[in-house]
Enzyme design. Structure first.
Site, PDB file in Angstrom:
ATOM      1  N   SER A 198       0.835  -1.075   0.105  1.00  0.00           N
ATOM      2  CA  SER A 198      -0.243  -0.091   0.227  1.00  0.00           C
ATOM      3  C   SER A 198       0.582   1.283  -0.297  1.00  0.00           C
ATOM      4  O   SER A 198       1.276   1.233   1.252  1.00  0.00           O
ATOM      5  CB  SER A 198      -0.610   0.412   1.422  1.00  0.00           C
ATOM      6  OG  SER A 198      -1.741  -1.051   1.344  1.00  0.00           O
ATOM      7  N   ALA A 227       2.307  -1.872   4.402  1.00  0.00           N
ATOM      8  CA  ALA A 227       1.755  -1.129   5.021  1.00  0.00           C
ATOM      9  C   ALA A 227       0.795  -1.493   6.601  1.00  0.00           C
ATOM     10  O   ALA A 227       0.298  -2.638   6.767  1.00  0.00           O
ATOM     11  CB  ALA A 227       0.804  -0.208   4.383  1.00  0.00           C
ATOM     12  N   TYR A 271      -9.673  -9.756   1.493  1.00  0.00           N
ATOM     13  CA  TYR A 271     -10.467  -9.389   2.328  1.00  0.00           C
ATOM     14  C   TYR A 271     -11.701  -8.537   1.323  1.00  0.00           C
ATOM     15  O   TYR A 271     -12.606  -8.367   0.865  1.00  0.00           O
ATOM     16  CB  TYR A 271     -10.324  -8.358   3.461  1.00  0.00           C
ATOM     17  CG  TYR A 271      -9.717  -7.297   3.295  1.00  0.00           C
ATOM     18  CD1 TYR A 271      -9.553  -6.124   1.621  1.00  0.00           C
ATOM     19  CD2 TYR A 271      -8.378  -7.108   3.179  1.00  0.00           C
ATOM     20  CE1 TYR A 271      -9.125  -4.761   1.585  1.00  0.00           C
ATOM     21  CE2 TYR A 271      -7.447  -5.696   2.867  1.00  0.00           C
ATOM     22  CZ  TYR A 271      -8.310  -4.894   2.405  1.00  0.00           C
ATOM     23  OH  TYR A 271      -6.565  -3.730   2.004  1.00  0.00           O
ATOM     24  N   GLU A 272     -10.295  -9.457   0.538  1.00  0.00           N
ATOM     25  CA  GLU A 272     -11.317  -8.052  -1.258  1.00  0.00           C
ATOM     26  C   GLU A 272     -11.837 -10.104  -1.729  1.00  0.00           C
ATOM     27  O   GLU A 272     -12.999  -9.471  -3.223  1.00  0.00           O
ATOM     28  CB  GLU A 272     -10.196  -7.926  -2.833  1.00  0.00           C
ATOM     29  CG  GLU A 272      -9.428  -6.943  -1.889  1.00  0.00           C
ATOM     30  CD  GLU A 272      -8.719  -5.959  -3.329  1.00  0.00           C
ATOM     31  OE1 GLU A 272      -8.392  -5.931  -3.424  1.00  0.00           O
ATOM     32  OE2 GLU A 272      -7.091  -6.543  -2.936  1.00  0.00           O
ATOM     33  N   HIS A 275      -5.638  -8.944  -1.250  1.00  0.00           N
ATOM     34  CA  HIS A 275      -5.909  -9.184  -0.598  1.00  0.00           C
ATOM     35  C   HIS A 275      -7.114 -10.287  -0.424  1.00  0.00           C
ATOM     36  O   HIS A 275      -8.479 -10.323  -0.619  1.00  0.00           O
ATOM     37  CB  HIS A 275      -6.384  -8.348   0.480  1.00  0.00           C
ATOM     38  CG  HIS A 275      -4.885  -7.167   0.722  1.00  0.00           C
ATOM     39  ND1 HIS A 275      -5.175  -6.165  -0.683  1.00  0.00           N
ATOM     40  CD2 HIS A 275      -3.979  -6.964   1.416  1.00  0.00           C
ATOM     41  CE1 HIS A 275      -4.090  -5.175  -0.518  1.00  0.00           C
ATOM     42  NE2 HIS A 275      -3.662  -5.750   0.564  1.00  0.00           N
ATOM     43  N   ASN A 292       1.089   4.144  10.979  1.00  0.00           N
ATOM     44  CA  ASN A 292       0.272   4.338  12.100  1.00  0.00           C
ATOM     45  C   ASN A 292       0.594   3.734  13.072  1.00  0.00           C
ATOM     46  O   ASN A 292       0.929   2.222  12.856  1.00  0.00           O
ATOM     47  CB  ASN A 292      -1.720   4.312  11.681  1.00  0.00           C
ATOM     48  CG  ASN A 292      -1.265   2.802  10.997  1.00  0.00           C
ATOM     49  OD1 ASN A 292      -1.199   2.638  10.586  1.00  0.00           O
ATOM     50  ND2 ASN A 292      -2.272   2.673  12.381  1.00  0.00           N
ATOM     51  N   HIS A 294      -7.165   5.351   5.628  1.00  0.00           N
ATOM     52  CA  HIS A 294      -6.424   4.559   4.402  1.00  0.00           C
ATOM     53  C   HIS A 294      -5.667   5.787   3.496  1.00  0.00           C
ATOM     54  O   HIS A 294      -4.445   4.993   3.242  1.00  0.00           O
ATOM     55  CB  HIS A 294      -7.094   3.779   2.685  1.00  0.00           C
ATOM     56  CG  HIS A 294      -6.671   3.134   2.062  1.00  0.00           C
ATOM     57  ND1 HIS A 294      -5.755   1.903   2.494  1.00  0.00           N
ATOM     58  CD2 HIS A 294      -6.368   3.559   0.896  1.00  0.00           C
ATOM     59  CE1 HIS A 294      -5.363   1.372   1.161  1.00  0.00           C
ATOM     60  NE2 HIS A 294      -5.665   2.896   0.249  1.00  0.00           N
ATOM     61  N   MET A 312      -2.648  -6.190   6.964  1.00  0.00           N
ATOM     62  CA  MET A 312      -3.453  -7.640   5.848  1.00  0.00           C
ATOM     63  C   MET A 312      -2.691  -8.273   5.429  1.00  0.00           C
ATOM     64  O   MET A 312      -3.961  -8.679   4.480  1.00  0.00           O
ATOM     65  CB  MET A 312      -4.666  -7.043   5.770  1.00  0.00           C
ATOM     66  CG  MET A 312      -5.409  -6.027   6.809  1.00  0.00           C
ATOM     67  SD  MET A 312      -6.694  -5.317   6.725  1.00  0.00           S
ATOM     68  CE  MET A 312      -6.810  -3.497   7.211  1.00  0.00           C
ATOM     69  N   SER A 313      -2.007  -8.277   4.819  1.00  0.00           N
ATOM     70  CA  SER A 313      -1.439  -9.039   3.901  1.00  0.00           C
ATOM     71  C   SER A 313      -0.100 -10.226   4.141  1.00  0.00           C
ATOM     72  O   SER A 313      -0.014 -10.108   5.820  1.00  0.00           O
ATOM     73  CB  SER A 313      -0.616  -8.160   2.709  1.00  0.00           C
ATOM     74  OG  SER A 313       0.743  -7.250   2.975  1.00  0.00           O
ATOM     75  N   HIS A 325      -3.238   0.442  -4.639  1.00  0.00           N
ATOM     76  CA  HIS A 325      -2.656  -0.996  -5.374  1.00  0.00           C
ATOM     77  C   HIS A 325      -2.721  -1.113  -6.959  1.00  0.00           C
ATOM     78  O   HIS A 325      -3.986  -1.189  -6.983  1.00  0.00           O
ATOM     79  CB  HIS A 325      -3.302  -2.086  -4.600  1.00  0.00           C
ATOM     80  CG  HIS A 325      -2.308  -2.334  -3.247  1.00  0.00           C
ATOM     81  ND1 HIS A 325      -2.537  -3.184  -3.283  1.00  0.00           N
ATOM     82  CD2 HIS A 325      -3.256  -1.828  -1.980  1.00  0.00           C
ATOM     83  CE1 HIS A 325      -1.651  -3.308  -1.511  1.00  0.00           C
ATOM     84  NE2 HIS A 325      -2.800  -2.290  -0.909  1.00  0.00           N
TER      85      HIS A 325
HETATM   86  N1  HPA Z   1      -4.067  -2.229  10.782  1.00  0.00           N
HETATM   87  C1  HPA Z   1      -3.858  -2.630   9.642  1.00  0.00           C
HETATM   88  N2  HPA Z   1      -3.777  -3.481   8.637  1.00  0.00           N
HETATM   89  C2  HPA Z   1      -3.397  -1.990   8.698  1.00  0.00           C
HETATM   90  C3  HPA Z   1      -2.825  -1.021   9.687  1.00  0.00           C
HETATM   91  C4  HPA Z   1      -3.723  -0.981  10.871  1.00  0.00           C
HETATM   92  O1  HPA Z   1      -3.578  -0.258  11.775  1.00  0.00           O
HETATM   93  N3  HPA Z   1      -2.452   0.384   9.096  1.00  0.00           N
HETATM   94  C5  HPA Z   1      -1.382   0.020   7.858  1.00  0.00           C
HETATM   95  N4  HPA Z   1      -2.474  -1.409   7.618  1.00  0.00           N
END
Ligand code: HPA
Length: 300
Positions: A45, A128, A100-101, A98, A264, A275, A240-241, A76
């Site tokens: 990401s 990310a 979740y898609e 991903h 973050n 996002h 998430m990846s 992406h």
């Molecule tokens: N959680 C999950 N996936 C992420 C995050 C997060 O805080 N930041 C970037 N991808």
């Protein structure tokens, strides 16, 4: 990588059947990349800018590859690029699909399967992630030393197993037709590769944090309770990846390394992660990530 070259090019010959590429996809990939590549890099990401630092020789849109999952997420791009950095031939994945898609584990693991099929000696994954370690700051880069898949673990193994064995939902999955349910053949990341990443960080003067990557299914960011839970479980970052690619790579005998960009800080107090924040911070960290990746690629 003061590592991957020294590590025996394990089981490329007989990957578990769920990880073998469909013939039409393999044919399209061979037309795109007739020569073997040295390394493959997955750009997560907001981290696709690395492609601008490589001399690009060919580009294919994911939508042109039969059966290739196309990401619907902003940041992406869904392209595969062939390029050169110094002596090294590189395959770049700009963006990824991903779970979740709606994609299966075997589909989200395609970068590892393709990298192995195209002869890569190393798979470098970027993503990310949210930082869980209280000492982390947004923009930090973290070397993933291990991967934590909590409740999704058995499910993920079973999905892969089903794909190869024809098991249906509800079956116990006690057969192991694919070999995917058997114990992992080795640690996810070899010490020599982790050492190579540390050396690359020193050489490129990039501060590299280290920690365990907790895999969550998404697409929502974690609740405060989940953040507390991941921390307690021993993860330093959450995302998430990456887990599907790493697990497939180890099955394929393909050495991999993963670098998380901490976009973050995941807090157990009220906060909203967007996002947009993730891709903005990733873009700010990308110059450091690019230096680190180039130093790593020189070690492949
Ligand atoms: N959680 C999950 N996936 C992420 C995050 C997060 O805080 N930041 C970037 N991808």
């Amino acid at each position: 990588m003061n590592g991957p070259r020294d590590i025996p090019p394990a089981a490329h010959a007989q990957p578990p059947s769920a990880l073998v590429l469909p013939a039409d996809l393999l044919q399209a990939l061979r037309a795109f990349a007739p020569e073997p590549v040295d390394a493959a890099v997955v750009l997560g990401s907001g981290l696709g800018g690395f492609a601008d630092t490589v001399s690009i020789e060919a580009v294919v849109d994911a939508s042109e590859l039969p059966g290739y999952p196309v990401s619907t997420i902003e940041g992406h791009r869904g392209r595969l690029l062939l390029g050169r950095a110094g002596e090294r031939r590189l395959l770049l994945f700009q963006g990824r699909a991903h779970g979740y898609e709606g994609y299966s584990v075997a589909e989200t693991a395609l970068p590892a399967r393709i990298a192995a099929a195209l002869g890569a000696r190393a798979l470098l994954l970027t993503n990310a992630a949210g930082g869980l370690d209280p000492s982390f700051e947004a923009g930090d880069l973290m070397l993933v030393t291990d991967v934590l898949v909590l409740t999704a673990a058995q499910r993920m193994g079973l999905d892969l197993q089903r794909m190869g064995s024809g098991l249906q939902r509800g079956d116990t999955g006690s057969q192991d037709a694919t070999g995917l349910a058997s114990p992992l053949p080795r640690p996810l990341f070899d010490e020599a590769q982790l050492a190579a990443a540390r050396a690359a960080a020193r050489e490129s003067t990039v501060r590299l944090r280290e920690g365990v990557y907790g895999y969550c299914s998404g697409p929502t960011y974690e609740t405060r309770a989940e953040i507390a839970y991941y921390r307690l479980a021993g993860a330093q970052a959450v995302g998430m990846s990456t887990a599907p690619e790493v697990l497939a790579a180890v099955r394929l005998g393909l050495p991999s390394l993963a670098i998380s960009c901490i976009t973050n800080i995941s807090r157990t107090v009220r906060q909203v992660v967007s996002h947009e924040e993730v891709t903005t911070v990733a873009a700010q960290a990308s110059e450091r990530l690019e230096r680190l990746l180039h130093a790593l690629i020189r070690r492949v």
